[in-house]
Structure formats: C-alpha cells, structure tokens
Design an enzyme around this catalytic site. Structure first.
Site, PDB file in Angstrom:
ATOM      1  N   ASP A  54      25.406  24.502  21.319  1.00 18.95           N
ATOM      2  CA  ASP A  54      24.361  25.386  20.773  1.00 18.95           C
ATOM      3  C   ASP A  54      23.996  25.075  19.322  1.00 18.95           C
ATOM      4  O   ASP A  54      22.840  25.230  18.921  1.00 18.95           O
ATOM      5  CB  ASP A  54      24.811  26.864  20.869  1.00 18.95           C
ATOM      6  CG  ASP A  54      24.530  27.457  22.242  1.00 18.95           C
ATOM      7  OD1 ASP A  54      23.780  26.842  23.031  1.00 18.95           O
ATOM      8  OD2 ASP A  54      25.055  28.550  22.519  1.00 18.95           O
ATOM      9  N   ASP A  68      26.343  24.257  36.992  1.00 14.97           N
ATOM     10  CA  ASP A  68      26.717  23.161  36.118  1.00 14.97           C
ATOM     11  C   ASP A  68      25.555  22.942  35.158  1.00 14.97           C
ATOM     12  O   ASP A  68      24.388  22.978  35.569  1.00 14.97           O
ATOM     13  CB  ASP A  68      27.006  21.895  36.932  1.00 14.97           C
ATOM     14  CG  ASP A  68      27.943  20.948  36.198  1.00 14.97           C
ATOM     15  OD1 ASP A  68      28.774  21.425  35.402  1.00 14.97           O
ATOM     16  OD2 ASP A  68      27.851  19.723  36.405  1.00 14.97           O
ATOM     17  N   ASN A  86      35.056  29.571  34.690  1.00 16.38           N
ATOM     18  CA  ASN A  86      36.109  29.973  33.757  1.00 16.38           C
ATOM     19  C   ASN A  86      35.550  30.101  32.351  1.00 16.38           C
ATOM     20  O   ASN A  86      36.300  30.299  31.407  1.00 16.38           O
ATOM     21  CB  ASN A  86      37.234  28.915  33.749  1.00 16.38           C
ATOM     22  CG  ASN A  86      38.063  28.987  35.007  1.00 16.38           C
ATOM     23  OD1 ASN A  86      38.525  30.054  35.390  1.00 16.38           O
ATOM     24  ND2 ASN A  86      38.237  27.852  35.675  1.00 16.38           N
TER      25      ASN A  86
HETATM   26  P1  ITT Z   1      32.662  26.116  34.302  1.00 15.10           P
HETATM   27  O1  ITT Z   1      32.637  24.769  34.959  1.00 15.10           O
HETATM   28  O2  ITT Z   1      33.979  26.824  34.451  1.00 15.10           O
HETATM   29  O3  ITT Z   1      31.494  26.975  34.674  1.00 15.10           O
HETATM   30  P2  ITT Z   1      32.342  24.580  31.831  1.00 15.10           P
HETATM   31  O4  ITT Z   1      32.466  24.975  30.389  1.00 15.10           O
HETATM   32  O5  ITT Z   1      33.193  23.452  32.344  1.00 15.10           O
HETATM   33  O6  ITT Z   1      32.521  25.909  32.702  1.00 15.10           O
HETATM   34  P3  ITT Z   1      29.903  23.046  32.340  1.00 15.10           P
HETATM   35  O7  ITT Z   1      30.663  21.941  32.965  1.00 15.10           O
HETATM   36  O8  ITT Z   1      28.675  23.523  33.041  1.00 15.10           O
HETATM   37  O9  ITT Z   1      30.823  24.323  32.115  1.00 15.10           O
HETATM   38  O10 ITT Z   1      29.491  22.755  30.853  1.00 15.10           O
HETATM   39  C1  ITT Z   1      29.101  21.517  30.399  1.00 15.10           C
HETATM   40  C2  ITT Z   1      29.191  21.472  28.912  1.00 15.10           C
HETATM   41  O11 ITT Z   1      27.980  21.952  28.357  1.00 15.10           O
HETATM   42  C3  ITT Z   1      30.318  22.263  28.264  1.00 15.10           C
HETATM   43  O12 ITT Z   1      30.792  21.490  27.174  1.00 15.10           O
HETATM   44  C4  ITT Z   1      29.653  23.509  27.763  1.00 15.10           C
HETATM   45  O13 ITT Z   1      30.267  24.012  26.607  1.00 15.10           O
HETATM   46  C5  ITT Z   1      28.241  23.014  27.467  1.00 15.10           C
HETATM   47  N1  ITT Z   1      27.258  24.062  27.708  1.00 15.10           N
HETATM   48  C6  ITT Z   1      26.987  24.665  28.888  1.00 15.10           C
HETATM   49  N2  ITT Z   1      26.028  25.599  28.720  1.00 15.10           N
HETATM   50  C7  ITT Z   1      25.698  25.564  27.415  1.00 15.10           C
HETATM   51  C8  ITT Z   1      24.792  26.300  26.621  1.00 15.10           C
HETATM   52  O14 ITT Z   1      24.049  27.267  27.130  1.00 15.10           O
HETATM   53  N3  ITT Z   1      24.720  26.022  25.316  1.00 15.10           N
HETATM   54  C9  ITT Z   1      25.475  25.046  24.773  1.00 15.10           C
HETATM   55  N4  ITT Z   1      26.361  24.321  25.444  1.00 15.10           N
HETATM   56  C10 ITT Z   1      26.484  24.571  26.762  1.00 15.10           C
END
Ligand code: ITT
Length: 213
Positions: A159, A76, A16
């Site tokens: 980020d 994840d 999402n």
């Molecule tokens: P989905 O599970 O729907 O894919 P989500 O936002 O819940 O989306 P995650 O559980 O993988 O995704 O994300 C874990 C956290 O890490 C979440 O707070 C993201 O904003 C952050 N995150 C993930 N990828 C990132 C990136 O490339 N740069 C910075 N923050 C990131």
C-alpha cells in the site's frame, strides 16, 4: 433484487490475512456473515503454487470447501508492474523470499525500478467463490503508479508504494474508507456481491479463464 433472500448469507473467507478480512467486512456490509479461518480455528497456510491468481484463488476456496462443505471463497491479489513485465504479479506475497516479508518485497520492487521512468502498475484481485457447490470467479483491477519512495502508514503489503489513478496519495496515506471505495478488492467484491444478491439457481455465470487470469 429481493431483500428477503439476500439477508444473512453466511460465507467462509479462506484467508489468514487479517487486513484482507477487515477490508472484506467493511465492503460486504452487514447483510453477510463472514468468518475467516481464525474464527473457525482452521490453522492452515493454504499453498499458492500456481501460475495464475485465479488458480491460486481456486486452490484456497477448494481447500476450505473440501474441509467444511460450506459456501466459501478465497482471493489472490497481485501487484503487476509494467516495467517489470508484470512482476511481482502472482508472486507478490513471496517476491523477496518464502518469509512473505512486506518490507523486503517493497525494497526489491523499488530497487528494480531504480532509474526507470515508467511507474505504471495495477493491483488485481481474483476471487474464487464456491456457492451451493458451484465455482465462480470475479476480478477487480485498480490502475496506478509506483511511488519513488514508501509513503504513509495505513494499510498493508504494498500500500505504501501504490498511488491509485486519480489520486496523489498512496493507499497507505488514505484512510481505510477511502481505499475501500475504489480499490481492486472493492471492485472484485462488488462483482461477487452483485452475483450473490441476484443469485437464482437456474442462472449460468460466465466464468473467467482460470489459466490466463
Ligand atoms: P491469504 O493467501 O491468506 O489470503 P496473503 O497475504 O498470502 O493472504 P495474497 O497471496 O493474495 O495474500 O497477497 C499477495 C501479496 O500482495 C501479499 O504480500 C499482500 O500483502 C499483498 N497485498 C494483497 N492485497 C493488497 C492490498 O490491497 N494492498 C497492498 N498489498 C496487498
């Protein structure tokens, strides 16, 4: 590699998160058709209850495969900070609470790192792909440092506090193309693309350990 077989592979991305989708589209290029849950009008927040990124990624792909029976993947991602015993890690989305608030998460991290000199961290992405009914895992890691204060306005999540190795800028100070050239996500997706491009039904893929990844 056989160009004929790699054209127009269609995959559902069980996410999402619009920012992740945007990065995935840019990394995967136009040989793949990627649809996300919004495109398919699947309105669900898939739970992430597990102790590892791999198990949570598999939860996302399995949930969508059970619903659609189509090739799909979930990922994840976690930020692992050495001085915090690898927290927030698998709890990255909800580090400051169930509301999944990125600003509150960043505040919590910076508060916990106050006065701590060791700023070493890594971003880790684990992808769980279900392709032709079989599960496969791919991982990408980017080492870096946590900045003293948030910097930059691009990107999302953590980020603005993550400075990847060999850079002086945070991800949020870079344009998307620069982040996508060397990020954790780029590395994990590159592994998956390599697998898909070279897929032969008789191949055995060496999988990662679900319980320690
Ligand atoms: P989905 O599970 O729907 O894919 P989500 O936002 O819940 O989306 P995650 O559980 O993988 O995704 O994300 C874990 C956290 O890490 C979440 O707070 C993201 O904003 C952050 N995150 C993930 N990828 C990132 C990136 O490339 N740069 C910075 N923050 C990131």
């Amino acid at each position: 590699m056989d160009g004929f077989h790699t054209k127009n592979k269609s995959l559902i991305f069980a996410t999402n998160n619009a920012n992740k989708l945007c990065e995935a589209l840019s990394i995967m290029g136009d040989r793949y058709t990627i649809k996300n849950l919004h495109d398919l009008k699947i309105l669900v927040d898939i739970p992430e209850p597990h102790a590892t990124l791999a198990l949570n990624a598999q939860e996302k792909s399995s949930f969508i495969f059970n619903l659609t029976k189509q090739d799909c993947f979930g990922e994840d991602t976690g930020l692992e900070i050495e001085a915090l015993n690898n927290a927030p890690g698998v709890k990255s989305a909800r580090y400051a609470g169930e509301q999944k608030d990125p600003i509150a998460n960043i505040h919590k991290v910076l508060n916990e790192l106050q006065g701590i000199k060791n700023r070493k961290a890594q971003f880790k992405t684990v992808i769980s792909l279900i392709y032709k009914g079989q599960h496969h895992l791919f991982m990408g890691i980017q080492n870096g440092l946590i900045a003293d204060v948030p910097r930059g306005s691009q990107g999302f999540g953590y980020d603005c506090i993550f400075i990847p190795e060999h850079s002086t800028q945070t991800y949020a100070e870079m344009d998307a193309t620069t982040k996508n050239k060397q990020s954790h996500r780029k590395k994990a997706f590159t592994e998956m693309i390599f697998f898909l491009d070279n897929y032969h039904s008789s191949d055995i893929h060496q999988n990662l350990d679900l319980h320690s990844t």
